[in-house]
Design a protein around this motif. Structure first.
Motif, PDB file in Angstrom:
ATOM      1  N   ILE A  34       0.844  -1.205   0.000  1.00 54.58           N
ATOM      2  CA  ILE A  34       0.000   0.000   0.000  1.00 54.58           C
ATOM      3  C   ILE A  34       0.876   1.250   0.000  1.00 54.58           C
ATOM      4  O   ILE A  34       0.613   2.204  -0.738  1.00 54.58           O
ATOM      5  N   LYS A  35       1.915   1.232   0.791  1.00 55.21           N
ATOM      6  CA  LYS A  35       2.843   2.361   0.826  1.00 55.21           C
ATOM      7  C   LYS A  35       3.492   2.566  -0.545  1.00 55.21           C
ATOM      8  O   LYS A  35       3.603   3.697  -1.031  1.00 55.21           O
ATOM      9  N   ASP A  36       3.903   1.475  -1.177  1.00 52.81           N
ATOM     10  CA  ASP A  36       4.527   1.561  -2.500  1.00 52.81           C
ATOM     11  C   ASP A  36       3.572   2.147  -3.533  1.00 52.81           C
ATOM     12  O   ASP A  36       3.964   2.979  -4.362  1.00 52.81           O
ATOM     13  N   ILE A  37       2.333   1.730  -3.497  1.00 50.72           N
ATOM     14  CA  ILE A  37       1.339   2.238  -4.440  1.00 50.72           C
ATOM     15  C   ILE A  37       1.085   3.721  -4.203  1.00 50.72           C
ATOM     16  O   ILE A  37       1.001   4.509  -5.148  1.00 50.72           O
ATOM     17  N   ASN A  38       0.975   4.105  -2.956  1.00 51.59           N
ATOM     18  CA  ASN A  38       0.761   5.523  -2.639  1.00 51.59           C
ATOM     19  C   ASN A  38       1.938   6.380  -3.077  1.00 51.59           C
ATOM     20  O   ASN A  38       1.746   7.492  -3.588  1.00 51.59           O
ATOM     21  N   LYS A  39       3.158   5.884  -2.909  1.00 49.79           N
ATOM     22  CA  LYS A  39       4.351   6.627  -3.343  1.00 49.79           C
ATOM     23  C   LYS A  39       4.353   6.794  -4.865  1.00 49.79           C
ATOM     24  O   LYS A  39       4.697   7.857  -5.383  1.00 49.79           O
ATOM     25  N   PHE A  40       3.994   5.747  -5.585  1.00 47.81           N
ATOM     26  CA  PHE A  40       3.942   5.834  -7.046  1.00 47.81           C
ATOM     27  C   PHE A  40       2.850   6.815  -7.476  1.00 47.81           C
ATOM     28  O   PHE A  40       3.052   7.616  -8.387  1.00 47.81           O
ATOM     29  N   ARG A  41       1.721   6.763  -6.807  1.00 47.16           N
ATOM     30  CA  ARG A  41       0.625   7.697  -7.095  1.00 47.16           C
ATOM     31  C   ARG A  41       1.093   9.138  -6.902  1.00 47.16           C
ATOM     32  O   ARG A  41       0.869   9.990  -7.752  1.00 47.16           O
ATOM     33  N   GLU A  42       1.769   9.403  -5.792  1.00 47.38           N
ATOM     34  CA  GLU A  42       2.297  10.747  -5.531  1.00 47.38           C
ATOM     35  C   GLU A  42       3.297  11.158  -6.611  1.00 47.38           C
ATOM     36  O   GLU A  42       3.288  12.301  -7.068  1.00 47.38           O
ATOM     37  N   TYR A  43       4.157  10.229  -7.008  1.00 43.36           N
ATOM     38  CA  TYR A  43       5.146  10.494  -8.049  1.00 43.36           C
ATOM     39  C   TYR A  43       4.453  10.894  -9.357  1.00 43.36           C
ATOM     40  O   TYR A  43       4.861  11.862 -10.009  1.00 43.36           O
ATOM     41  N   ASN A  58       6.304   3.918 -19.697  1.00 46.13           N
ATOM     42  CA  ASN A  58       7.379   4.909 -19.580  1.00 46.13           C
ATOM     43  C   ASN A  58       7.349   5.616 -18.221  1.00 46.13           C
ATOM     44  O   ASN A  58       8.394   6.003 -17.702  1.00 46.13           O
ATOM     45  N   HIS A  59       6.154   5.764 -17.629  1.00 44.64           N
ATOM     46  CA  HIS A  59       6.063   6.370 -16.299  1.00 44.64           C
ATOM     47  C   HIS A  59       6.734   5.472 -15.257  1.00 44.64           C
ATOM     48  O   HIS A  59       7.455   5.950 -14.384  1.00 44.64           O
ATOM     49  N   LEU A  60       6.496   4.182 -15.374  1.00 44.43           N
ATOM     50  CA  LEU A  60       7.116   3.236 -14.443  1.00 44.43           C
ATOM     51  C   LEU A  60       8.632   3.199 -14.648  1.00 44.43           C
ATOM     52  O   LEU A  60       9.390   3.167 -13.681  1.00 44.43           O
ATOM     53  N   GLN A  61       9.064   3.237 -15.899  1.00 49.24           N
ATOM     54  CA  GLN A  61      10.505   3.248 -16.175  1.00 49.24           C
ATOM     55  C   GLN A  61      11.164   4.480 -15.563  1.00 49.24           C
ATOM     56  O   GLN A  61      12.241   4.384 -14.968  1.00 49.24           O
ATOM     57  N   ASN A  62      10.531   5.631 -15.705  1.00 41.68           N
ATOM     58  CA  ASN A  62      11.062   6.860 -15.112  1.00 41.68           C
ATOM     59  C   ASN A  62      11.113   6.760 -13.592  1.00 41.68           C
ATOM     60  O   ASN A  62      12.070   7.222 -12.964  1.00 41.68           O
ATOM     61  N   TYR A  63      10.077   6.170 -13.006  1.00 42.65           N
ATOM     62  CA  TYR A  63      10.008   6.004 -11.556  1.00 42.65           C
ATOM     63  C   TYR A  63      11.137   5.103 -11.067  1.00 42.65           C
ATOM     64  O   TYR A  63      11.840   5.429 -10.110  1.00 42.65           O
ATOM     65  N   VAL A  64      11.336   3.991 -11.747  1.00 42.56           N
ATOM     66  CA  VAL A  64      12.401   3.062 -11.374  1.00 42.56           C
ATOM     67  C   VAL A  64      13.764   3.737 -11.509  1.00 42.56           C
ATOM     68  O   VAL A  64      14.627   3.593 -10.633  1.00 42.56           O
ATOM     69  N   GLN A  65      13.941   4.500 -12.570  1.00 39.06           N
ATOM     70  CA  GLN A  65      15.200   5.217 -12.758  1.00 39.06           C
ATOM     71  C   GLN A  65      15.441   6.204 -11.609  1.00 39.06           C
ATOM     72  O   GLN A  65      16.555   6.300 -11.089  1.00 39.06           O
ATOM     73  N   GLU A  66      14.406   6.898 -11.191  1.00 43.21           N
ATOM     74  CA  GLU A  66      14.534   7.832 -10.074  1.00 43.21           C
ATOM     75  C   GLU A  66      14.885   7.093  -8.778  1.00 43.21           C
ATOM     76  O   GLU A  66      15.714   7.568  -7.990  1.00 43.21           O
ATOM     77  N   LEU A  67      14.262   5.941  -8.558  1.00 40.38           N
ATOM     78  CA  LEU A  67      14.571   5.148  -7.362  1.00 40.38           C
ATOM     79  C   LEU A  67      16.039   4.711  -7.355  1.00 40.38           C
ATOM     80  O   LEU A  67      16.704   4.747  -6.326  1.00 40.38           O
ATOM     81  N   SER A  76      14.232  -3.625  -2.992  1.00 38.09           N
ATOM     82  CA  SER A  76      13.162  -2.661  -2.706  1.00 38.09           C
ATOM     83  C   SER A  76      12.466  -2.235  -3.992  1.00 38.09           C
ATOM     84  O   SER A  76      11.237  -2.145  -4.041  1.00 38.09           O
ATOM     85  N   ILE A  77      13.249  -1.999  -5.024  1.00 39.44           N
ATOM     86  CA  ILE A  77      12.669  -1.610  -6.316  1.00 39.44           C
ATOM     87  C   ILE A  77      11.801  -2.738  -6.851  1.00 39.44           C
ATOM     88  O   ILE A  77      10.686  -2.502  -7.326  1.00 39.44           O
ATOM     89  N   ASN A  78      12.289  -3.963  -6.760  1.00 36.67           N
ATOM     90  CA  ASN A  78      11.511  -5.111  -7.244  1.00 36.67           C
ATOM     91  C   ASN A  78      10.202  -5.274  -6.483  1.00 36.67           C
ATOM     92  O   ASN A  78       9.173  -5.616  -7.072  1.00 36.67           O
ATOM     93  N   ARG A  79      10.225  -5.034  -5.164  1.00 30.97           N
ATOM     94  CA  ARG A  79       8.988  -5.109  -4.384  1.00 30.97           C
ATOM     95  C   ARG A  79       8.005  -4.042  -4.836  1.00 30.97           C
ATOM     96  O   ARG A  79       6.811  -4.292  -4.965  1.00 30.97           O
ATOM     97  N   LYS A  80       8.506  -2.841  -5.089  1.00 33.46           N
ATOM     98  CA  LYS A  80       7.641  -1.753  -5.542  1.00 33.46           C
ATOM     99  C   LYS A  80       6.987  -2.100  -6.882  1.00 33.46           C
ATOM    100  O   LYS A  80       5.800  -1.891  -7.081  1.00 33.46           O
ATOM    101  N   ILE A  81       7.779  -2.652  -7.776  1.00 35.57           N
ATOM    102  CA  ILE A  81       7.248  -3.082  -9.074  1.00 35.57           C
ATOM    103  C   ILE A  81       6.207  -4.183  -8.879  1.00 35.57           C
ATOM    104  O   ILE A  81       5.146  -4.171  -9.514  1.00 35.57           O
ATOM    105  N   SER A  82       6.504  -5.124  -8.008  1.00 35.60           N
ATOM    106  CA  SER A  82       5.566  -6.215  -7.719  1.00 35.60           C
ATOM    107  C   SER A  82       4.239  -5.680  -7.199  1.00 35.60           C
ATOM    108  O   SER A  82       3.165  -6.144  -7.597  1.00 35.60           O
ATOM    109  N   ALA A  83       4.290  -4.707  -6.300  1.00 35.63           N
ATOM    110  CA  ALA A  83       3.072  -4.111  -5.763  1.00 35.63           C
ATOM    111  C   ALA A  83       2.241  -3.476  -6.864  1.00 35.63           C
ATOM    112  O   ALA A  83       1.011  -3.598  -6.879  1.00 35.63           O
TER     113      ALA A  83
END
Length: 86
Positions: A34-43, A58-67, A76-83
């Motif tokens: 839930i935290k990961d989803i909320n962080k992505f939403r904010e991003y 491309n939004h997810l790719q940019n997010y992963v690059q920023e992480l 941690s990045i893999n968990r965020k992607i999984s969520a």
């Protein structure tokens, strides 16, 4: 379709119920997702002015690059992607 904040909250709560009752995830895993989803939403809102239903690859790719630039561990990045895939 633009979602209101209440709609986002409702979708996230429904996802939380899904993780608890269908997937039977632990409380810690559920809270992390839930935290990961909320962080992505904010991003998405801060950087693109869109809600998560309009997110594209491309939004997810940019997010992963920023992480990665912020030195997040691969696990941690893999968990965020999984969520986000759930």
């Amino acid at each position: 379709m633009e979602l209101k904040k209440e709609d986002h909250i409702k979708l996230i709560r429904e996802f939380e119920v899904y993780l608890s009752s269908i997937k039977l995830y632990s409380e810690n895993t559920k809270n992390s997702y839930i935290k990961d989803i909320n962080k992505f939403r904010e991003y998405l809102i801060e950087n693109f002015g869109i809600d998560f239903l309009k997110a594209e690859g491309n939004h997810l790719q940019n997010y992963v690059q920023e992480l990665r630039l912020k030195n997040f561990k691969s696990s941690s990045i893999n968990r965020k992607i999984s969520a986000l895939r759930k």
